[in-house]
Write an enzyme that holds these catalytic residues in place. Structure first.
Site, PDB file in Angstrom:
ATOM      1  N   THR A 102       0.828  -1.213   0.000  1.00 24.43           N
ATOM      2  CA  THR A 102       0.000   0.000   0.000  1.00 24.43           C
ATOM      3  C   THR A 102       0.858   1.257   0.000  1.00 24.43           C
ATOM      4  O   THR A 102       1.995   1.243   0.503  1.00 24.43           O
ATOM      5  CB  THR A 102      -0.912  -0.009   1.252  1.00 24.43           C
ATOM      6  N   ASP A 103       0.286   2.345  -0.504  1.00 20.45           N
ATOM      7  CA  ASP A 103       1.011   3.631  -0.452  1.00 20.45           C
ATOM      8  C   ASP A 103       1.186   4.126   0.980  1.00 20.45           C
ATOM      9  O   ASP A 103       2.015   5.002   1.242  1.00 20.45           O
ATOM     10  CB  ASP A 103       0.293   4.694  -1.315  1.00 20.45           C
ATOM     11  N   GLU A 104       0.415   3.552   1.916  1.00 17.34           N
ATOM     12  CA  GLU A 104       0.503   4.035   3.304  1.00 17.34           C
ATOM     13  C   GLU A 104       1.859   3.757   3.934  1.00 17.34           C
ATOM     14  O   GLU A 104       2.204   4.354   4.953  1.00 17.34           O
ATOM     15  CB  GLU A 104      -0.610   3.418   4.168  1.00 17.34           C
TER      16      GLU A 104
ATOM     17  N   TYR B  50      -1.372  -0.339  11.293  1.00 21.69           N
ATOM     18  CA  TYR B  50      -1.636  -1.009  10.002  1.00 21.69           C
ATOM     19  C   TYR B  50      -0.477  -0.765   9.031  1.00 21.69           C
ATOM     20  O   TYR B  50       0.102  -1.717   8.496  1.00 21.69           O
ATOM     21  CB  TYR B  50      -2.954  -0.499   9.396  1.00 21.69           C
TER      22      TYR B  50
ATOM     23  N   LYS C   9       2.350  -3.331   7.344  1.00 19.89           N
ATOM     24  CA  LYS C   9       2.522  -3.531   5.900  1.00 19.89           C
ATOM     25  C   LYS C   9       3.959  -3.201   5.486  1.00 19.89           C
ATOM     26  O   LYS C   9       4.548  -3.887   4.642  1.00 19.89           O
ATOM     27  CB  LYS C   9       1.536  -2.659   5.117  1.00 19.89           C
TER      28      LYS C   9
HETATM   29  P1  NAD Z   1     -10.123  -6.646   2.938  1.00 19.07           P
HETATM   30  O1  NAD Z   1     -10.045  -6.347   4.404  1.00 19.07           O
HETATM   31  O2  NAD Z   1     -11.364  -6.314   2.202  1.00 19.07           O
HETATM   32  O3  NAD Z   1      -9.844  -8.203   2.706  1.00 19.07           O
HETATM   33  C1  NAD Z   1      -8.855  -8.898   3.394  1.00 19.07           C
HETATM   34  C2  NAD Z   1      -9.122 -10.391   3.208  1.00 19.07           C
HETATM   35  O4  NAD Z   1      -8.062 -11.105   3.863  1.00 19.07           O
HETATM   36  C3  NAD Z   1     -10.432 -10.866   3.828  1.00 19.07           C
HETATM   37  O5  NAD Z   1     -11.117 -11.735   2.956  1.00 19.07           O
HETATM   38  C4  NAD Z   1      -9.985 -11.616   5.085  1.00 19.07           C
HETATM   39  O6  NAD Z   1     -10.863 -12.669   5.463  1.00 19.07           O
HETATM   40  C5  NAD Z   1      -8.633 -12.142   4.643  1.00 19.07           C
HETATM   41  N1  NAD Z   1      -7.726 -12.406   5.794  1.00 19.07           N
HETATM   42  C6  NAD Z   1      -7.474 -11.593   6.837  1.00 19.07           C
HETATM   43  N2  NAD Z   1      -6.632 -12.202   7.699  1.00 19.07           N
HETATM   44  C7  NAD Z   1      -6.338 -13.413   7.164  1.00 19.07           C
HETATM   45  C8  NAD Z   1      -5.503 -14.495   7.568  1.00 19.07           C
HETATM   46  N3  NAD Z   1      -4.817 -14.440   8.705  1.00 19.07           N
HETATM   47  N4  NAD Z   1      -5.426 -15.589   6.773  1.00 19.07           N
HETATM   48  C9  NAD Z   1      -6.137 -15.660   5.607  1.00 19.07           C
HETATM   49  N5  NAD Z   1      -6.949 -14.668   5.188  1.00 19.07           N
HETATM   50  C10 NAD Z   1      -7.036 -13.552   5.955  1.00 19.07           C
HETATM   51  O7  NAD Z   1      -8.857  -5.918   2.300  1.00 19.07           O
HETATM   52  P2  NAD Z   1      -8.682  -5.241   0.868  1.00 19.07           P
HETATM   53  O8  NAD Z   1      -9.118  -3.839   0.960  1.00 19.07           O
HETATM   54  O9  NAD Z   1      -9.226  -6.131  -0.157  1.00 19.07           O
HETATM   55  O10 NAD Z   1      -7.090  -5.240   0.771  1.00 19.07           O
HETATM   56  C11 NAD Z   1      -6.401  -6.339   0.213  1.00 19.07           C
HETATM   57  C12 NAD Z   1      -4.913  -6.044   0.245  1.00 19.07           C
HETATM   58  O11 NAD Z   1      -4.640  -4.859  -0.497  1.00 19.07           O
HETATM   59  C13 NAD Z   1      -4.356  -5.807   1.641  1.00 19.07           C
HETATM   60  O12 NAD Z   1      -3.107  -6.406   1.722  1.00 19.07           O
HETATM   61  C14 NAD Z   1      -4.239  -4.279   1.731  1.00 19.07           C
HETATM   62  O13 NAD Z   1      -3.197  -3.937   2.594  1.00 19.07           O
HETATM   63  C15 NAD Z   1      -3.935  -3.932   0.307  1.00 19.07           C
HETATM   64  N6  NAD Z   1      -4.351  -2.590  -0.150  1.00 19.07           N
HETATM   65  C16 NAD Z   1      -5.637  -2.173   0.026  1.00 19.07           C
HETATM   66  C17 NAD Z   1      -6.030  -0.936  -0.469  1.00 19.07           C
HETATM   67  C18 NAD Z   1      -7.450  -0.424  -0.318  1.00 19.07           C
HETATM   68  O14 NAD Z   1      -7.731   0.713  -0.673  1.00 19.07           O
HETATM   69  N7  NAD Z   1      -8.399  -1.235   0.153  1.00 19.07           N
HETATM   70  C19 NAD Z   1      -5.107  -0.121  -1.121  1.00 19.07           C
HETATM   71  C20 NAD Z   1      -3.792  -0.579  -1.281  1.00 19.07           C
HETATM   72  C21 NAD Z   1      -3.430  -1.819  -0.801  1.00 19.07           C
HETATM   73  O1  TDX Z   2     -15.912   7.116   8.800  1.00 17.33           O
HETATM   74  C1  TDX Z   2     -14.914   7.559   8.200  1.00 17.33           C
HETATM   75  N1  TDX Z   2     -14.744   8.915   8.089  1.00 17.33           N
HETATM   76  C2  TDX Z   2     -13.674   9.473   7.471  1.00 17.33           C
HETATM   77  O2  TDX Z   2     -13.570  10.705   7.400  1.00 17.33           O
HETATM   78  C3  TDX Z   2     -13.918   6.703   7.608  1.00 17.33           C
HETATM   79  C4  TDX Z   2     -14.043   5.199   7.698  1.00 17.33           C
HETATM   80  C5  TDX Z   2     -12.848   7.284   6.979  1.00 17.33           C
HETATM   81  N2  TDX Z   2     -12.710   8.627   6.933  1.00 17.33           N
HETATM   82  C6  TDX Z   2     -11.528   9.201   6.254  1.00 17.33           C
HETATM   83  C7  TDX Z   2     -10.201   8.661   6.739  1.00 17.33           C
HETATM   84  C8  TDX Z   2      -9.348   8.722   5.492  1.00 17.33           C
HETATM   85  O3  TDX Z   2      -8.773  10.004   5.365  1.00 17.33           O
HETATM   86  O4  TDX Z   2     -11.615   8.826   4.882  1.00 17.33           O
HETATM   87  C9  TDX Z   2     -10.324   8.493   4.357  1.00 17.33           C
HETATM   88  C10 TDX Z   2     -10.347   7.072   3.846  1.00 17.33           C
HETATM   89  O5  TDX Z   2     -10.469   6.227   4.977  1.00 17.33           O
HETATM   90  P1  TDX Z   2     -10.481   4.620   4.859  1.00 17.33           P
HETATM   91  O6  TDX Z   2     -11.562   4.227   3.914  1.00 17.33           O
HETATM   92  O7  TDX Z   2     -10.483   4.074   6.234  1.00 17.33           O
HETATM   93  O8  TDX Z   2      -9.111   4.350   4.093  1.00 17.33           O
HETATM   94  P2  TDX Z   2      -7.573   4.717   4.427  1.00 17.33           P
HETATM   95  O9  TDX Z   2      -7.369   4.916   5.869  1.00 17.33           O
HETATM   96  O10 TDX Z   2      -7.179   5.845   3.510  1.00 17.33           O
HETATM   97  O11 TDX Z   2      -6.849   3.349   3.973  1.00 17.33           O
HETATM   98  C11 TDX Z   2      -7.269   2.674   2.778  1.00 17.33           C
HETATM   99  O12 TDX Z   2      -6.371   2.888   1.717  1.00 17.33           O
HETATM  100  C12 TDX Z   2      -5.092   2.315   1.809  1.00 17.33           C
HETATM  101  C13 TDX Z   2      -7.398   1.163   3.035  1.00 17.33           C
HETATM  102  O13 TDX Z   2      -8.294   0.943   4.119  1.00 17.33           O
HETATM  103  C14 TDX Z   2      -6.053   0.550   3.299  1.00 17.33           C
HETATM  104  O14 TDX Z   2      -6.193  -0.870   3.442  1.00 17.33           O
HETATM  105  C15 TDX Z   2      -5.146   0.832   2.127  1.00 17.33           C
HETATM  106  O15 TDX Z   2      -3.851   0.373   2.386  1.00 17.33           O
END
Ligand code: NAD
Ligand code: TDX
Length: 335
Positions: free
Chosen positions: A128-130, A156, A160
């Site tokens: 992730t970019d985080e 988190y 990562k």
């Molecule tokens: P998500 O939380 O929707 O899904 C995570 C999945 O992993 C779930 O199905 C969960 O059951 C499974 N999981 C969790 N712990 C586990 C374990 N111990 N063993 C097996 N399975 C397990 O997450 P997402 O948003 O789909 O993110 C997927 C990946 O992409 C993550 O690695 C996250 O860091 C990365 N990522 C997410 C975003 C975003 O915006 N959502 C952006 C950049 C990177």
């Molecule tokens: O209720 C809310 N109110 C609010 O203002 C929530 C849930 C979020 N926010 C803000 C926090 C962030 O600035 O919105 C922005 C986005 O929040 P999230 O959806 O929680 O995402 P973020 O924290 O940016 O992280 C996401 O992007 C990078 C994913 O959850 C991560 O898994 C990924 O790595």
């Protein structure tokens, strides 16, 4: 690289499930094994249309369970491992960091060890970019590149970043064939309604308050999930071992703008917006420089934010049962 059998971990979650759908559409003859422990974020309903498919297998397995993971690697002859499995929600990592360290770091180590043991041709880590921390709002000229130092802000992102370091260390020490991608915020179908966009959709639909942290000025760089999947598909086929690829589409928006767009699209009033206490350590701005993946692999994003958010909100409107079963908890019955 020729790929036949892919292990997708975390494939019952948001991006992993979209990736499985993407791969089956693009490469219908591939076999995919989805390994997921079905935490609260995993939802087998999402994968229901695939469960009877001959070239698909679902296994309820925790990636930190070394014995089980090795057993599945022994049974299957994987060409590629793509690790999506993670605890992914920043707010939860602030309340309970332990499970983030276990899954995101130890889980990655187990998968890397299995990759070495069974001589898998490619291990791809979905990061992730985080991991880069954040950028200031008053420097719109700055972007994260692959050489930006790691500087995590939350448990988190620290977990990562640790996983990324492990991947790079394994690559150097054991010659594990690793690639890493660091993507910006994704949005699209099947995202769990705790993340900003689906949470705001669900609350607005139910005429409930929309909790905006702080002043809503924090900026995220939004990417439609299929564009992320496309990038990973390109990396596992043509990426260079040992390399990191940033993924993002130059789609920066502050949170208030996103929330107002959702309200406008749903025809709801801005009086639903409620400003709440800010997230501790809240990152101000994420912004990816995707030049490397564009130059080296020819990747470019296909869906602009206006189109993507319209499609996403329409998907949530058309699939109310999917998110209602999350709200009432019944989605976990079959898990
Ligand atoms: P998500 O939380 O929707 O899904 C995570 C999945 O992993 C779930 O199905 C969960 O059951 C499974 N999981 C969790 N712990 C586990 C374990 N111990 N063993 C097996 N399975 C397990 O997450 P997402 O948003 O789909 O993110 C997927 C990946 O992409 C993550 O690695 C996250 O860091 C990365 N990522 C997410 C975003 C975003 O915006 N959502 C952006 C950049 C990177
Ligand atoms: O209720 C809310 N109110 C609010 O203002 C929530 C849930 C979020 N926010 C803000 C926090 C962030 O600035 O919105 C922005 C986005 O929040 P999230 O959806 O929680 O995402 P973020 O924290 O940016 O992280 C996401 O992007 C990078 C994913 O959850 C991560 O898994 C990924 O790595």
């Amino acid at each position: 690289m020729i790929i036949i059998n892919i292990l997708v971990t975390g494939g019952a979650g948001f991006i992993g499930s979209n990736f499985i759908f993407y791969i089956f559409k693009k490469h219908p003859d591939y076999r995919i094994v989805c390994m997921d422990s079905l935490t609260y974020a995993g939802n087998l309903n999402t994968l229901k249309p695939l469960l009877e498919k001959e070239n698909f297998r679902f296994t309820k397995t925790d990636i930190t369970d070394r014995e089980e993971v090795f057993k599945i690697f022994e049974e299957e002859n994987f060409d590629v491992v793509v690790n999506f499995a993670a605890e992914s929600h920043v707010d939860r990592s602030i309340r309970n960091p332990s499970v983030f360290l276990k899954t995101n770091i130890i889980g990655t180590q187990v998968l890397l060890d299995a990759t070495n043991e069974f001589k898998i041709k490619r291990y791809h880590q979905v990061s992730t970019d985080e991991v880069y921390g954040d950028l200031p709002l008053d420097r719109p000229d700055l972007f994260f590149t692959e050489s930006t130092p790691l500087h995590a802000s939350s448990p988190y992102s620290a977990s990562k970043a640790s996983a990324d370091l492990l991947c790079q260390a394994y690559c150097r020490t054991f010659k594990t064939p690793v690639t890493i991608s660091r993507c910006s915020n994704n949005y699209g179908p099947y995202q769990f309604p705790e993340k900003l966009i689906p949470l705001m959709f669900v609350n607005a639909s139910n005429d409930k308050p929309l909790p905006v942290y702080g002043e809503g000025a924090n900026v995220r760089d939004w990417l439609y999930v299929d564009d992320h999947c496309k990038a990973i598909d390109m990396i596992i086929h043509n990426g260079t071992i040992g390399e990191v690829y940033n993924i993002g589409g130059h789609n920066e928006k502050n949170n208030l703008t996103v929330v107002k767009t959702i309200l406008k699209t749903l025809g709801k009033g801005e009086d639903l917006i409620t400003y709440v206490t800010d997230r501790p350590g809240h990152d101000m701005r994420y912004a990816i420089d995707p030049q490397k993946i564009k130059d080296e692999l020819g990747w470019y994003p296909e869906t602009d934010f206006e189109t993507g958010i319209r499609m996403t909100l329409q998907w949530y409107k058309d699939n109310e049962q999917w998110w209602q079963e999350i709200l009432d908890g019944s989605y976990q019955n079959q898990n």
